[in-house]
Design an enzyme around this catalytic site. Structure first.
Site, PDB file in Angstrom:
ATOM      1  N   SER A   1      42.901  36.940  50.947  1.00 59.77           N
ATOM      2  CA  SER A   1      43.026  37.507  52.297  1.00 59.77           C
ATOM      3  C   SER A   1      42.435  38.911  52.322  1.00 59.77           C
ATOM      4  O   SER A   1      41.985  39.429  51.299  1.00 59.77           O
ATOM      5  CB  SER A   1      44.508  37.562  52.726  1.00 59.77           C
ATOM      6  OG  SER A   1      45.236  38.432  51.871  1.00 59.77           O
TER       7      SER A   1
ATOM      8  N   TYR B   1      53.034  54.386  45.458  1.00 57.97           N
ATOM      9  CA  TYR B   1      51.686  53.853  45.652  1.00 57.97           C
ATOM     10  C   TYR B   1      50.640  54.907  45.274  1.00 57.97           C
ATOM     11  O   TYR B   1      49.683  54.607  44.544  1.00 57.97           O
ATOM     12  CB  TYR B   1      51.531  53.444  47.115  1.00 57.97           C
ATOM     13  CG  TYR B   1      50.196  52.858  47.501  1.00 57.97           C
ATOM     14  CD1 TYR B   1      49.762  51.648  46.977  1.00 57.97           C
ATOM     15  CD2 TYR B   1      49.382  53.496  48.434  1.00 57.97           C
ATOM     16  CE1 TYR B   1      48.551  51.091  47.360  1.00 57.97           C
ATOM     17  CE2 TYR B   1      48.168  52.950  48.828  1.00 57.97           C
ATOM     18  CZ  TYR B   1      47.760  51.753  48.281  1.00 57.97           C
ATOM     19  OH  TYR B   1      46.555  51.210  48.668  1.00 57.97           O
TER      20      TYR B   1
ATOM     21  N   THR C   1      43.850  45.053  57.763  1.00 55.77           N
ATOM     22  CA  THR C   1      44.317  43.966  56.897  1.00 55.77           C
ATOM     23  C   THR C   1      45.837  43.877  57.045  1.00 55.77           C
ATOM     24  O   THR C   1      46.444  44.624  57.809  1.00 55.77           O
ATOM     25  CB  THR C   1      43.970  44.235  55.421  1.00 55.77           C
ATOM     26  OG1 THR C   1      44.782  45.317  54.939  1.00 55.77           O
ATOM     27  CG2 THR C   1      42.492  44.585  55.254  1.00 55.77           C
TER      28      THR C   1
END
Length: 267
Positions: A17, A157, A192
């Site tokens: 994806s 992150y 996305t």
């Protein structure tokens, strides 16, 4: 696209994806490259193959989970079987985060490190001997603007992505004499499902789309720009909208960037 990708075998992780899918579709249309698709979701990988219109002699599907970093040597060996080489490895798979540092369980920080850093490094190390044997190759890694500067709700992150920069900058110097190139790609806000799949403080998924991500660069446009940067053998390339300007603020006006980030609603 030029002939840079023609006749090459390109391995793309996170290909089921988002950015990975867009890269597959672009390469399928603009080159005659052979493509190895990997992610945890084997059924979705085959769906991407169909959407991209790849003939059976142009692709291979190799499932992998970056959390299983000890399995990367055997996964790399399997990836070598269909075409006998790997010219370009695109480390795209990863996991994002949406939670304050104080509210994030340390297990979540470890999960981000395991997937975004350790798994990516382990796969790269597993592929390197084959590239050296083939007397060359190209390794691209999808980092983030958070690999260059930090922002609220992204502590784990940003830490994992900063680690990627340190490793791949060092690796670039080590493998230069062996004709292996290294490109670090730093996306900004791209359309996305990265925010939907981002983990929160307790490890659960956020499950919603960030407004900034929703209004970001179209993923097909991003993929084209990313492949152009790889073709030009860029060492590092930030790609996105006006948020990319923060890279220059970080370098030349760090105090100003710090003020902007403190006031920004980054979700």
């Amino acid at each position: 696209m030029s002939s840079y990708f023609d006749e090459k075998v390109i391995w793309i992780t996170g290909a089921s994806s988002g950015i990975g899918e867009a890269l597959v579709k672009n390469l399928a249309k603009s080159s005659n490259a052979k493509i190895i698709l990997s992610s945890r979701k084997e059924e979705q990988l085959h769906s991407v193959v169909g959407k991209a219109g790849l003939n059976k002699d142009r692709y291979a599907v190799i499932p992998l989970d970056l959390k299983d970093y000890k399995e990367m040597p055997s996964v790399a060996a399997k990836a070598m079987e269909p075409f006998g080489k790997i010219d370009i490895l695109i480390n795209n798979a990863g996991l994002s985060q949406r939670s304050l540092a104080l509210e994030t369980h340390i297990e979540v920080d470890k999960q981000l490190i395991d997937i975004d850093y350790i798994g990516t490094v382990a796969l790269t190390k597993a592929v390197l001997p084959y590239m050296i044997r083939n007397k060359g190759g190209h390794i691209a890694v999808v980092s983030s603007l958070m690999g260059i500067f930090g922002a609220p709700m992204r502590s784990g992150y940003a830490g994992a992505k900063h680690a990627l920069h340190g490793f791949f900058d060092a690796l670039r110097a080590e493998v230069f004499s062996q004709n292996i190139k290294v490109t670090i790609i730093c996306p900004g806000f791209i359309q996305t499902e990265i925010s939907i799949n981002a983990v929160t403080g307790d490890g659960s998924l956020q499950g919603t789309m960030d407004e900034a991500t929703k209004n970001g660069m179209h993923v097909a446009v991003f993929a084209k720009k990313m492949l152009s940067a790889i073709e030009k053998q860029k060492k590092q390339k930030a790609i996105g909208g006006k948020e990319v300007l923060a890279v220059y603020l970080k370098r030349f006006f760090p105090d100003l960037l710090a003020k902007i980030v403190r006031k920004a609603k980054v979700v």
